[in-house]
Design an enzyme around this catalytic site. Structure first.
Site, mmCIF file in Angstrom:
data_model
loop_
_atom_site.group_PDB
_atom_site.id
_atom_site.type_symbol
_atom_site.label_atom_id
_atom_site.label_comp_id
_atom_site.label_asym_id
_atom_site.label_seq_id
_atom_site.Cartn_x
_atom_site.Cartn_y
_atom_site.Cartn_z
ATOM 1 C CB THR A 196 100.668 59.066 94.289
ATOM 2 O OG1 THR A 196 100.209 60.209 93.561
ATOM 3 C CG2 THR A 196 100.274 59.187 95.749
ATOM 4 C CG LEU A 247 100.790 51.443 91.475
ATOM 5 C CD1 LEU A 247 101.985 50.579 91.862
ATOM 6 C CD2 LEU A 247 99.539 50.593 91.324
ATOM 7 C CG HIS A 248 97.511 58.256 92.056
ATOM 8 N ND1 HIS A 248 98.506 59.192 91.899
ATOM 9 C CD2 HIS A 248 96.979 58.057 90.828
ATOM 10 C CE1 HIS A 248 98.568 59.559 90.619
ATOM 11 N NE2 HIS A 248 97.648 58.876 89.957
ATOM 12 C CG ASP A 249 93.563 55.685 95.449
ATOM 13 O OD1 ASP A 249 93.922 56.837 95.743
ATOM 14 O OD2 ASP A 249 92.556 55.433 94.770
#
Ligand SMILES: [Ca+2]
Length: 320
Positions: A196, A247-249
């Site tokens: 991520t 933009l992990h999620d």
């Protein structure tokens, strides 16, 4: 069509707050391959009441006000709720009913939904895993009835390099919940910081979104600039990452419909709960020995960054 339940600690919309849950929710709404059936909220990036209210507001903004929202856990299973230096302060009064659209407690709603449609529902968990752990305690058969659980959490091949938070944030906030989920037998795909942190949104991306003239894009661009500024003030970190945010999620949401964007590897993962020093650290065994433990998940070890950006920005670009 992927039938999705999204579990989130969304804070997008509060000034200077983390944006990635908001982009993840927007992707789930905008992606024609996703049927978003329920959103659950949880304490994490912000308190659960703020998360609930901001989720309802963002769904309205996205034209998805019909999606039900269930308020979830207000604290981790065993621990006090910690805050990270990058967290926004809660800005909304606690204990307020945002709109009357809430539909009971998240853990109970997760059990009901999953057990009513065995083998059909994908849970994408992008906050601390407290709600799923509670659901598994209420009804252990959730682990075999759920089609798949995609988790944004953990770091497996790398390290946070932060002594105060050696585990990835979601596992660090509620390590006991993460350990319960990993021991549950549910089919798990884990999307950790190894991948991520490589998918990023920059100020230039925000400027392009603003130029598009779409209402959501303009809102998202403002939130992105505020979040990047907040990060630069509070966690200066690696200079190569300045001017952008991870933009992990959204990558976890993408993994539900486009697992081909990531490279996966079977693993056995445990989460450290015994000591505060290594709280929430994921210990990943990649099954490379003669007598490995049984795999309990698949971890993402690589990502097609350009392909993901095309998928995310292209899909969000369809929003009005
Ligand atoms: Ca999150």
């Amino acid at each position: 069509m992927v039938r999705v339940l999204l579990d989130t600690d969304l804070a997008m919309g509060a000034p200077g707050s983390d944006i990635d849950d908001g982009f993840a929710l927007a992707l789930a709404v905008a992606d024609p391959a996703v049927d978003l059936e329920l959103v659950c909220t949880v304490n994490g990036n912000t308190d659960v009441d703020t998360a609930t209210r901001l989720t309802l507001e963002l769904l309205d903004r996205l034209g998805a006000g019909a999606v039900p929202v269930a308020r979830g856990a207000a604290a981790p299973l065993l621990r006090a709720s910690p805050r990270s230096p990058a967290d926004a302060e809660p800005v909304l009064p606690p204990g307020t009913d945002p709109s009357g659209r809430e539909v009971g407690h998240a853990a109970r709603r997760l059990v009901e939904r999953v057990m009513a449609a065995p083998g059909e529902l994908t849970l994408v968990a992008i906050g601390p895993l407290t709600n799923l752990a509670l659901a598994l305690a209420l009804e252990p058969r959730v682990a075999t009835a759920v089609k798949q659980v995609v988790v944004m959490g953990g770091v497996y091949l790398e390290h946070t390099n932060v002594a105060a938070m050696p585990g990835e944030f979601n596992f660090w906030v509620d390590p006991e919940a993460a350990a319960m989920v990993l021991a549950s037998g549910a089919p798990l795909r884990l999307v950790g910081l190894d991948v991520t942190r490589r998918v990023r949104l920059s100020r230039a991306d925000a400027a392009r979104m603003r130029e598009s003239g779409a209402a959501f894009a303009a809102f998202a661009a403002d939130c992105t600039d505020e979040w990047i500024s907040h990060l630069e003030r509070t966690v200066p970190g690696d200079e190569r990452e300045r001017g952008s945010c991870a933009l992990h999620d959204p990558l976890a949401v993408a993994a539900a419909t486009r697992p081909d964007l990531l490279t996966w590897r079977d693993a056995h993962v445990d989460v450290e709960t015994a000591t505060e020093r290594t709280r929430g650290v994921a210990v990943a065994d990649l099954l490379a020995t003669d007598d490995p433990p049984a795999a309990n998940c698949r971890i993402a070890v690589g990502v097609d960054t350009a392909g993901f950006r095309d998928h995310l920005l292209g899909t969000l670009g369809t929003l009005p």
